[in-house]
Design an enzyme around this catalytic site. Structure first.
Site, PDB file in Angstrom:
ATOM      1  N   ALA A  10       0.822  -1.209   0.000  1.00  0.00           N
ATOM      2  CA  ALA A  10       0.000   0.000   0.000  1.00  0.00           C
ATOM      3  C   ALA A  10       0.854   1.256   0.000  1.00  0.00           C
ATOM      4  CB  ALA A  10      -0.919  -0.009   1.223  1.00  0.00           C
ATOM      5  N   ARG A  16      -4.066   8.313 -10.119  1.00  0.00           N
ATOM      6  CA  ARG A  16      -5.311   8.455 -10.879  1.00  0.00           C
ATOM      7  C   ARG A  16      -6.502   8.860 -10.016  1.00  0.00           C
ATOM      8  NH1 ARG A  16      -5.300   2.889 -13.959  1.00  0.00           N
ATOM      9  NH2 ARG A  16      -3.636   2.424 -12.479  1.00  0.00           N
ATOM     10  N   GLN A  75       8.389   1.898   2.522  1.00  0.00           N
ATOM     11  CA  GLN A  75       9.042   1.889   1.210  1.00  0.00           C
ATOM     12  C   GLN A  75       9.126   3.356   0.765  1.00  0.00           C
ATOM     13  OE1 GLN A  75       6.823   0.568  -2.207  1.00  0.00           O
ATOM     14  NE2 GLN A  75       8.634  -0.280  -3.212  1.00  0.00           N
ATOM     15  N   ASP A 105      -5.215  -1.765  -2.614  1.00  0.00           N
ATOM     16  CA  ASP A 105      -6.253  -1.177  -3.474  1.00  0.00           C
ATOM     17  C   ASP A 105      -7.107  -2.254  -4.162  1.00  0.00           C
ATOM     18  OD1 ASP A 105      -4.299  -2.114  -5.147  1.00  0.00           O
ATOM     19  OD2 ASP A 105      -4.065  -0.267  -6.304  1.00  0.00           O
ATOM     20  N   TYR A 369     -33.240  23.076  23.979  1.00  0.00           N
ATOM     21  CA  TYR A 369     -31.862  22.642  24.166  1.00  0.00           C
ATOM     22  C   TYR A 369     -31.667  22.150  25.585  1.00  0.00           C
ATOM     23  CZ  TYR A 369     -26.945  22.490  25.123  1.00  0.00           C
ATOM     24  OH  TYR A 369     -25.718  22.048  25.528  1.00  0.00           O
ATOM     25  N   SER A 408     -43.749  26.275  28.759  1.00  0.00           N
ATOM     26  CA  SER A 408     -43.007  26.699  27.568  1.00  0.00           C
ATOM     27  C   SER A 408     -42.077  27.862  27.882  1.00  0.00           C
ATOM     28  CB  SER A 408     -43.990  27.145  26.487  1.00  0.00           C
ATOM     29  OG  SER A 408     -44.790  26.050  26.118  1.00  0.00           O
TER      30      SER A 408
HETATM   31  C1  UD1 Z   1       0.428  -5.703 -10.528  1.00  0.00           C
HETATM   32  C2  UD1 Z   1       1.045  -6.985 -11.105  1.00  0.00           C
HETATM   33  C3  UD1 Z   1       0.183  -7.470 -12.254  1.00  0.00           C
HETATM   34  C4  UD1 Z   1      -1.236  -7.692 -11.798  1.00  0.00           C
HETATM   35  C5  UD1 Z   1      -1.777  -6.425 -11.138  1.00  0.00           C
HETATM   36  C6  UD1 Z   1      -3.115  -6.728 -10.496  1.00  0.00           C
HETATM   37  C7  UD1 Z   1       3.439  -6.714 -10.812  1.00  0.00           C
HETATM   38  C8  UD1 Z   1       4.720  -6.411 -11.459  1.00  0.00           C
HETATM   39  N1  UD1 Z   1       2.368  -6.681 -11.560  1.00  0.00           N
HETATM   40  O1  UD1 Z   1       0.500  -4.719 -11.536  1.00  0.00           O
HETATM   41  O2  UD1 Z   1       0.712  -8.685 -12.765  1.00  0.00           O
HETATM   42  O3  UD1 Z   1      -2.052  -8.075 -12.881  1.00  0.00           O
HETATM   43  O4  UD1 Z   1      -0.908  -5.974 -10.106  1.00  0.00           O
HETATM   44  O5  UD1 Z   1      -3.712  -5.546 -10.046  1.00  0.00           O
HETATM   45  O6  UD1 Z   1       3.417  -6.982  -9.619  1.00  0.00           O
HETATM   46  N2  UD1 Z   1       3.004  -0.961  -4.738  1.00  0.00           N
HETATM   47  C9  UD1 Z   1       3.852  -0.597  -3.733  1.00  0.00           C
HETATM   48  N3  UD1 Z   1       5.113  -0.222  -4.050  1.00  0.00           N
HETATM   49  C10 UD1 Z   1       5.561  -0.217  -5.328  1.00  0.00           C
HETATM   50  C11 UD1 Z   1       4.682  -0.595  -6.364  1.00  0.00           C
HETATM   51  C12 UD1 Z   1       3.413  -0.972  -6.032  1.00  0.00           C
HETATM   52  O7  UD1 Z   1       3.487  -0.609  -2.557  1.00  0.00           O
HETATM   53  O8  UD1 Z   1       6.720   0.123  -5.522  1.00  0.00           O
HETATM   54  C13 UD1 Z   1       1.640  -1.358  -4.376  1.00  0.00           C
HETATM   55  C14 UD1 Z   1       0.609  -0.403  -4.944  1.00  0.00           C
HETATM   56  O9  UD1 Z   1       0.333   0.645  -4.015  1.00  0.00           O
HETATM   57  C15 UD1 Z   1      -0.575  -1.306  -5.167  1.00  0.00           C
HETATM   58  C16 UD1 Z   1       0.051  -2.675  -5.462  1.00  0.00           C
HETATM   59  O10 UD1 Z   1       1.373  -2.611  -4.968  1.00  0.00           O
HETATM   60  O11 UD1 Z   1      -1.353  -1.446  -4.007  1.00  0.00           O
HETATM   61  C17 UD1 Z   1       0.059  -3.026  -6.931  1.00  0.00           C
HETATM   62  O12 UD1 Z   1       0.842  -2.089  -7.622  1.00  0.00           O
HETATM   63  P1  UD1 Z   1       0.468  -1.559  -9.056  1.00  0.00           P
HETATM   64  O13 UD1 Z   1       1.454  -0.562  -9.497  1.00  0.00           O
HETATM   65  O14 UD1 Z   1      -0.948  -1.166  -9.079  1.00  0.00           O
HETATM   66  O15 UD1 Z   1       0.677  -2.899  -9.888  1.00  0.00           O
HETATM   67  P2  UD1 Z   1       0.214  -3.137 -11.360  1.00  0.00           P
HETATM   68  O16 UD1 Z   1       1.107  -2.402 -12.276  1.00  0.00           O
HETATM   69  O17 UD1 Z   1      -1.223  -2.897 -11.463  1.00  0.00           O
END
Ligand code: UD1
Ligand code: CA
Length: 458
Positions: A10, A16, A75, A105, A369, A408
C-alpha cells in the site's frame, strides 16, 4: 508468529485518484479502503499483518493505532511490487510459514477466497500459488503463462507481453499465497530490466520455475472480488459492492431495507429483525439497533446503542447515545454524545440534547436545548426550554426530578435543581433551586395600556 501472516502492499500514491489524499485512505463503505484487505486477511487466519506504506504513511498508521498484530514497513520510493516486498523482509526473518500477499487497493477480496487459496496452496505443495481470474477483457493486467503440466511458469506484464501472450485471458490478480522463505530469497535476486524499469514481484515465478520450485494458480469464482480501485469511478463502484454485501446480509437476517442501494451501513453494525431502514440512512461506528425499530429517511447514527421498538424520524442526527426501548426521536432532532434516554422517552422536532440522562416516559417535544442534565421520569419539558449550562468558562448541571412539569419558554440557569412534582410556569427564568411540590414563576408583571394607538408617520 503463527503459521500464516499477511503482507499488504500500500505504498503507492494512487495518482489516478487525482487527490491530495493517498489512495488507500479514501473512504469506502464508511472505512478507509485499506481497512478491507486488513479485515479479510485477519478473518482468513493471518495472525500478523505487515503493511508496506510509503506515501502519507503517517495517515495509514494513524488509522490503525489500536489494532494489535499489525506492523508497518516503509518503502520510501516506489520501485515496484518486488521492491515493496523486499522492504518488509526484516519483519519475517526466521518465519517459516506462508504469507498471504494482498494489495491495499483490491478491497473486495473475501476472506473465504483467501482461505480457499490457502487450501489449494497446501494441497498443491507449491512454493507460490497465485490467485487468478479469467477476464473477457484482460487488458492492463499481468498474464499468467502456464507450462504443460498446468503449473505457472511465468507472469508477464501487459507492457512486456508479446501479441501471443496478450491473448491469454487468465490474469494475475496481484494476490498470492507464498512460502515466506521462498519469497524473500527470490525478491532479493530481482532485476528491473523491463519496460517499466521496476522490480516486478511477478518475476519470482520465472525465477522459481527455473529452479524447479512449483508455482500454481487458483482461479477466483467471482471476478468482482479482484476489482482494483484506481480512480474515483472504481471507488464508487467498489462502494456499491460493499454496500450490497452488507445490506444483503442484514436483509437475510430479517431487517427491511427499503432501498439497499441507498442505505449506508458500516460493516459490524448490528440490527435486529423487523427493523425498517428507509433510504439515505447512514449508520456507523459501534452501533447496535434492536428489533422492530423504524429509522426514517436521512437519519445519521454513529456509535449508538438502541433498544427495541424505537422510532427515529426523518432528518435526525444521533451520536454516541443510549436509547432504551420505545424511545421516539425527531423529526430533525440532534443527539450529541453522552445521552442516556429511558424507555418511551420522546425527543421531538428541533430538540438538541447533550450529556442528558432522562428517565422513563419523559418528553421534550419541541424546540429545546438540554445539556448536562439529569432528568427524572415522567417529566414534561415545554416548548422552547433552554438549559443555560455554560457560563463562558465552565459547564454546569441541571437536575430535574420526577414528574416535574416545565411550561413553555423556560430557561434553567445552571447549576440548578428542581424538586419532584413541581411546576415551572411558562416564561420563567429559573436561577434558584425549586423545592419539591412547588410552583415557580418568574415573569415581569403584564401591563396593559388601554386606548393605545400606533402613531403613523406621515
Ligand atoms: C500488478 C502486477 C500485475 C497484476 C496487477 C493486479 C506486478 C509487477 N504486476 O500490476 O501482474 O495483474 O498488479 O492488479 O506486480 N506498490 C507498492 N510499491 C511499489 C509498487 C506498487 O506498494 O513500488 C503497491 C501499490 O500501491 C498497489 C500494489 O502494490 O497497491 C500493486 O501495484 P500496481 O502498481 O498497481 O501494480 P500493477 O502495475 O497494477
Ligand atoms: Ca504499476
Amino acid at each position: 508468529m503463527g503459521d500464516i501472516a499477511a503482507l499488504i502492499l500500500a505504498a503507492g500514491m494512487g495518482t489516478r485518484m487525482k487527490s491530495g489524499l493517498v489512495k488507500v485512505m479514501h473512504p469506502l463503505g464508511e472505512k478507509p479502503m485499506i481497512a478491507w484487505p486488513v479485515m479479510a486477511a485477519r478473518a482468513a487466519g493471518a495472525e500478523r499483518i505487515i503493511l508496506v506504506v510509503g506515501h502519507q504513511s503517517e495517515k495509514v498508521r494513524g488509522y490503525f493505532t489500536e489494532e494489535g498484530g499489525l506492523d508497518f514497513a516503509i518503502q520510501e520510493e516506489q520501485l515496484g511490487t518486488g521492491h515493496a516486498v523486499g522492504c518488509a523482509a526484516r519483519y519475517f526473518s526466521g518465519f517459516k510459514g506462508r504469507i498471504l500477499l494482498l494489495c491495499g487497493d483490491v478491497p473486495l477480496i473475501r476472506h473465504a477466497t483467501l482461505q480457499a487459496l490457502l487450501s489449494v496452496h497446501e494441497a498443491g505443495r507449491a512454493k507460490l500459488t497465485v490467485l487468478t481470474a479469467c477476464l473477457e477483457n484482460p487488458h492492463g493486467y499481468g498474464r499468467v503463462v502456464k507450462g504443460e503440466g498446468g503449473d505457472v511458469i511465468r507472469i508477464v506484464e501487459e507492457k512486456d507481453a508479446t501479441r501471443e501472450e496478450k491473448s491469454i485471458t487468465e490474469i494475475n490478480t496481484g494476490i498470492y499465497c507464498i512460502e515466506a522463505e521462498f519469497l524473500f530469497e527470490a525478491v532479493s535476486g530481482l532485476k528491473n530490466d523491463n519496460a517499466q524499469g521496476e522490480y516486478y514481484l511477478t518475476d519470482i515465478v520465472k525465477q522459481g520455475a527455473a529452479l524447479g520450485k512449483k508455482c500454481r494458480s487458483f482461479a477466483v469464482a467471482d471476478t468482482e472480488e479482484i476489482m482494483g480501485v484506481n480512480d474515483r469511478v472504481q471507488l464508487a463502484a467498489a462502494g456499491k459492492v460493499l454496500r450490497r454485501r452488507i445490506n444483503e446480509s442484514l436483509m437475510l437476517s430479517g431487517v427491511t431495507i427499503i432501498d439497499p442501494d441507498n442505505a449506508y451501513i458500516e460493516e459490524g453494525v448490528e440490527i435486529g429483525a423487523d427493523t425498517v431502514i428507509h433510504p439515505n440512512v447512514h449508520i456507523s461506528g459501534a452501533t447496535t439497533i434492536g428489533s422492530g425499530c423504524v429509522i426514517e429517511p436521512s437519519v445519521v447514527i454513529r456509535g449508538c446503542t438502541i433498544g427495541n421498538g424505537v422510532i427515529v424520524k426523518a432528518g435526525s442526527v444521533m451520536t454516541e447515545s443510549i436509547l432504551r426501548d420505545g424511545v421516539a426521536i425527531g423529526p430533525m432532532a440532534h443527539l450529541r454524545p453522552g445521552n442516556e434516554l429511558g424507555e418511551h422517552v420522546k425527543i421531538g422536532n428541533f430538540v438538541e440534547v447533550k450529556k442528558v440522562v432522562m428517565g422513563e416516559g419523559s418528553k421534550a417535544s419541541h424546540l429545546t436545548y438540554l445539556g448536562d442534565s439529569t432528568i427524572g421520569s415522567h417529566v414534561n419539558i415545554g416548548c422552547g426550554t433552554i438549559t443555560c449550562n455554560y457560563d463562558g468558562v465552565s459547564k454546569h448541571r441541571t437536575v430535574i426530578e420526577d414528574n416535574v412539569f416545565v411550561g413553555s419558554d423556560v430557561q434553567f440557569v445552571a447549576p440548578v435543581t428542581i424538586g419532584r412534582n413541581s411546576l415551572i410556569a411558562a416564561g420563567t427564568t429559573v436561577t434558584r433551586d425549586v423545592p419539591p411540590d412547588s410552583l415557580a414563576i418568574a415573569r415581569a408583571p403584564q401591563v396593559n395600556k388601554e386606548g393605545w394607538k400606533l402613531k403613523k408617520r406621515d
